[in-house]
Design an enzyme around this catalytic site. Structure first.
Site, PDB file in Angstrom:
ATOM      1  N   HIS A  99       0.877  -1.183   0.000  1.00 19.46           N
ATOM      2  CA  HIS A  99       0.000   0.000   0.000  1.00 19.46           C
ATOM      3  C   HIS A  99       0.911   1.229   0.000  1.00 19.46           C
ATOM      4  O   HIS A  99       2.026   1.186   0.539  1.00 19.46           O
ATOM      5  CB  HIS A  99      -0.842  -0.044   1.278  1.00 19.46           C
ATOM      6  CG  HIS A  99      -1.897   1.002   1.391  1.00 19.46           C
ATOM      7  ND1 HIS A  99      -1.614   2.279   1.807  1.00 19.46           N
ATOM      8  CD2 HIS A  99      -3.228   0.963   1.169  1.00 19.46           C
ATOM      9  CE1 HIS A  99      -2.747   2.977   1.830  1.00 19.46           C
ATOM     10  NE2 HIS A  99      -3.741   2.201   1.449  1.00 19.46           N
TER      11      HIS A  99
ATOM     12  N   LYS B 154     -10.588  -0.215  10.513  1.00 20.91           N
ATOM     13  CA  LYS B 154     -10.756  -1.415   9.694  1.00 20.91           C
ATOM     14  C   LYS B 154     -11.152  -2.609  10.559  1.00 20.91           C
ATOM     15  O   LYS B 154     -11.189  -3.742  10.103  1.00 20.91           O
ATOM     16  CB  LYS B 154      -9.455  -1.727   8.954  1.00 20.91           C
ATOM     17  CG  LYS B 154      -9.098  -0.692   7.882  1.00 20.91           C
ATOM     18  CD  LYS B 154      -7.942  -1.166   7.054  1.00 20.91           C
ATOM     19  CE  LYS B 154      -7.264  -0.054   6.275  1.00 20.91           C
ATOM     20  NZ  LYS B 154      -8.075   0.503   5.214  1.00 20.91           N
TER      21      LYS B 154
ATOM     22  N   ASP C 107       3.055  -4.272   8.050  1.00 18.32           N
ATOM     23  CA  ASP C 107       1.864  -3.470   7.816  1.00 18.32           C
ATOM     24  C   ASP C 107       0.681  -4.429   7.969  1.00 18.32           C
ATOM     25  O   ASP C 107       0.336  -5.162   7.033  1.00 18.32           O
ATOM     26  CB  ASP C 107       1.912  -2.843   6.416  1.00 18.32           C
ATOM     27  CG  ASP C 107       0.608  -2.121   6.085  1.00 18.32           C
ATOM     28  OD1 ASP C 107      -0.332  -2.169   6.897  1.00 18.32           O
ATOM     29  OD2 ASP C 107       0.532  -1.526   4.992  1.00 18.32           O
TER      30      ASP C 107
ATOM     31  N   GLN D 251      -4.578  -4.953   7.218  1.00 17.65           N
ATOM     32  CA  GLN D 251      -5.626  -5.858   6.707  1.00 17.65           C
ATOM     33  C   GLN D 251      -5.619  -7.209   7.405  1.00 17.65           C
ATOM     34  O   GLN D 251      -6.459  -8.051   7.097  1.00 17.65           O
ATOM     35  CB  GLN D 251      -5.451  -6.069   5.194  1.00 17.65           C
ATOM     36  CG  GLN D 251      -5.563  -4.818   4.352  1.00 17.65           C
ATOM     37  CD  GLN D 251      -6.983  -4.234   4.305  1.00 17.65           C
ATOM     38  OE1 GLN D 251      -7.948  -4.827   4.799  1.00 17.65           O
ATOM     39  NE2 GLN D 251      -7.118  -3.050   3.731  1.00 17.65           N
TER      40      GLN D 251
ATOM     41  N   CYS E  95      -4.864   2.579  -3.584  1.00 18.05           N
ATOM     42  CA  CYS E  95      -3.564   3.034  -3.045  1.00 18.05           C
ATOM     43  C   CYS E  95      -2.454   2.012  -3.281  1.00 18.05           C
ATOM     44  O   CYS E  95      -1.543   1.860  -2.455  1.00 18.05           O
ATOM     45  CB  CYS E  95      -3.657   3.379  -1.561  1.00 18.05           C
ATOM     46  SG  CYS E  95      -4.810   4.699  -1.219  1.00 18.05           S
TER      47      CYS E  95
HETATM   48  N1  C6P Z   1      -6.307   0.720   2.884  1.00 23.01           N
HETATM   49  C1  C6P Z   1      -8.131   0.352   1.340  1.00 23.01           C
HETATM   50  O1  C6P Z   1      -9.220   0.661   0.839  1.00 23.01           O
HETATM   51  P1  C6P Z   1      -4.935   4.072   7.156  1.00 23.01           P
HETATM   52  O2  C6P Z   1      -5.502   4.877   6.021  1.00 23.01           O
HETATM   53  O3  C6P Z   1      -3.728   4.730   7.770  1.00 23.01           O
HETATM   54  O4  C6P Z   1      -5.949   3.656   8.156  1.00 23.01           O
HETATM   55  O5  C6P Z   1      -4.462   2.682   6.510  1.00 23.01           O
HETATM   56  C2  C6P Z   1      -3.542   2.694   5.465  1.00 23.01           C
HETATM   57  C3  C6P Z   1      -3.319   1.313   4.947  1.00 23.01           C
HETATM   58  C4  C6P Z   1      -2.090   0.718   5.136  1.00 23.01           C
HETATM   59  N2  C6P Z   1      -1.868  -0.533   4.732  1.00 23.01           N
HETATM   60  C5  C6P Z   1      -2.804  -1.266   4.117  1.00 23.01           C
HETATM   61  C6  C6P Z   1      -2.480  -2.661   3.709  1.00 23.01           C
HETATM   62  C7  C6P Z   1      -4.060  -0.726   3.889  1.00 23.01           C
HETATM   63  O6  C6P Z   1      -4.980  -1.459   3.272  1.00 23.01           O
HETATM   64  C8  C6P Z   1      -4.329   0.608   4.285  1.00 23.01           C
HETATM   65  C9  C6P Z   1      -5.649   1.245   3.987  1.00 23.01           C
HETATM   66  C10 C6P Z   1      -7.632   1.181   2.503  1.00 23.01           C
HETATM   67  O7  C6P Z   1      -7.474  -0.589   0.946  1.00 23.01           O
HETATM   68  C11 C6P Z   1      -7.696   2.639   2.228  1.00 23.01           C
HETATM   69  S1  C6P Z   1      -6.640   3.121   0.898  1.00 23.01           S
END
Ligand code: C6P
Length: 433
Positions: free
Chosen positions: A135, A238, A212, A215, A378
């Protein structure tokens, strides 16, 4: 695979639909009065009453700033805030309470490591290893670190079926590798990466590992001690919690040695006109007034998830995913991104070359009441490697049902039929080709 060859559903692995009743928003109607089917959970999940109530209760009874006032409300807020830290510690099985740092989300957690640990430990000639399935939140901060320090960013490739290419990983790991920053579950491919193997190999090469886990933490049991990861990042929104809050886990010795990243109130021990001494962990990394109520909401979400059971959630999502995958696979004109169901978590992205994914998602919403995500999610470099610019993604959570998957499949069948005359199976560029 012909339709007759689909795997039968094991209904004993499905969660009871009773949990749905806890989510008020799921009774909304959208798109021609059809019941909402919310399949955009990888972007952000919905909230059970228990989380909404916990947050409302704080506002109605306990709210004040934390760690500051010598008065009852501040004491109550502080206690709830610190109880939340203990719950998050137990949730990921961190050894110490102060290894859990509250941030505004996974992105902020990763940036904290890049700025604090990275600026202090990375220099010219050093290498940071990421994968091409990251991401942007686990890619851009390392690009920025490399630009600041003169280090080099290297990218682990993937196999033709969207899994990490472990040979490419082994070849790129070297004594120059300072950090491996890797996603545990790809938000686009759904791939579940072999984290223990990745971490063991990195440690054997003398590198640290940041996971990371945005998910994975919401969908399966996480044990940072068993994993032996050095840092781990995730977001509250999430996993049934509110937005604006997340966690950075780090091993005590590493966090202790790292300089604070943001300066301000709370993160100090003592301040002189020209200097300051930082506070102990975890305050050192929590400058300013923290997201008090979101933290408490996230801890209510942790309670909720533990009550349902992370293993049960994972099994439920596996059933929905396989069911959906096997039916999408035989849909003319669609190209599913990522690996077979046994290597993926509860999300499926696909490309359809007749219309843009935004239009696809729009029809699903307007005519079938199905919310999915469309675009690059992203992960622009990953999409580029696959020879596409965008995809449509359905992502499942504990409250989704087989009937909802059917409503989604009905929508997909209608859209692909609408564009059938010129629809044809797209041949995707294999990343290793
Ligand atoms: N992915 C998706 O629709 P934040 O925005 O900081 O809470 O999370 C960022 C992020 C980091 N790593 C992974 C693997 C992610 O999936 C995400 C967020 C969302 O897939 C929003 S782009």
């Amino acid at each position: 695979m012909p339709a007759s060859a689909t795997t039968p559903i094991d209904s004993s692995q499905l969660l009871s639909p009773k949990w749905r009743a806890d989510f008020p928003i799921l009774s909304e109607e959208v798109g021609h009065g059809r019941p909402l089917v919310f399949l955009d959970n990888a972007a952000s999940t919905q909230h059970p009453r228990q989380v909404i109530d916990a947050m409302r209760d704080v506002y109605e009874r306990d709210y004040a700033n934390v760690h500051r006032g010598i008065h009852t409300l501040s004491e109550r807020s502080t206690e709830l805030y610190e109880q939340a830290r203990e719950k998050c510690r137990a949730f990921i099985n961190a050894r110490h309470f102060h290894e859990v740092i509250f941030t505004s989300g996974a992105t902020a957690s990763i940036n904290t490591v890049a700025r604090s640990w990275g600026d202090a430990n990375v220099g010219p000639g050093d290498e940071i290893l990421v994968t091409i399935m990251e991401h942007h939140s686990n890619l851009v901060p390392w690009q920025q670190l490399a630009a600041r320090t003169g280090a080099t960013l290297r990218h682990v490739r993937m196999t033709g079926d969207g899994r990490l290419n472990m040979q490419s990983y082994a070849e790129l790991l070297s004594e120059r590798t300072k950090l491996v920053a890797v996603v545990s579950i790809s938000n686009t491919l759904g791939t579940i990466n072999p984290m223990r193997e990745i971490i063991q190999q990195a440690h054997a090469a003398g590198a640290l590992v940041l996971v990371d886990a945005a998910q994975s933490v919401p969908h399966m049991t996480t044990d940072v001690q068993a994993l032996d990861c050095d840092f781990l990042a995730f977001s509250g929104h999430k996993m049934l919690g509110p937005s604006g809050v997340g966690v950075l886990y780090g091993k005590e010795a590493l966090l202790d040695a790292m300089p604070p990243f943001l300066g301000g109130g709370s993160m100090i021990n003592e301040v002189q006109l020209d200097t300051f001494t930082p506070a102990e962990l975890p305050a050192k990394f929590e400058a300013g007034t923290p997201p008090i109520v979101p933290v408490i909401g996230m801890s209510a979400a942790v309670d909720y998830l533990q009550n349902v059971g992370l293993e049960a959630i994972h099994r439920h999502e596996q059933q929905l995913t396989r069911y959906c995958f096997e039916r999408l696979e035989t849909t003319e004109g669609l190209c599913i991104l990522g690996p077979a169901p046994e290597h993926r978590a509860g999300l499926i992205s696909f490309a359809f070359d007749r219309i843009h994914s935004h239009e696809f998602a729009q029809v699903l919403n307007d005519q079938f009441g199905v919310a999915v995500r469309a675009g690059h999610h992203c992960t622009q470099p990953l999409h580029r490697v696959m020879g596409i610019t965008a995809s449509t993604r359905a992502s499942f959570y504990l409250y989704n049902t087989l009937e909802e998957v059917d409503q989604f499949l009905e929508g997909v069948a209608a859209v692909t039929k609408m564009f059938a005359p010129r629809g044809r199976k797209r041949k995707r560029k294999k990343p290793d080709e």
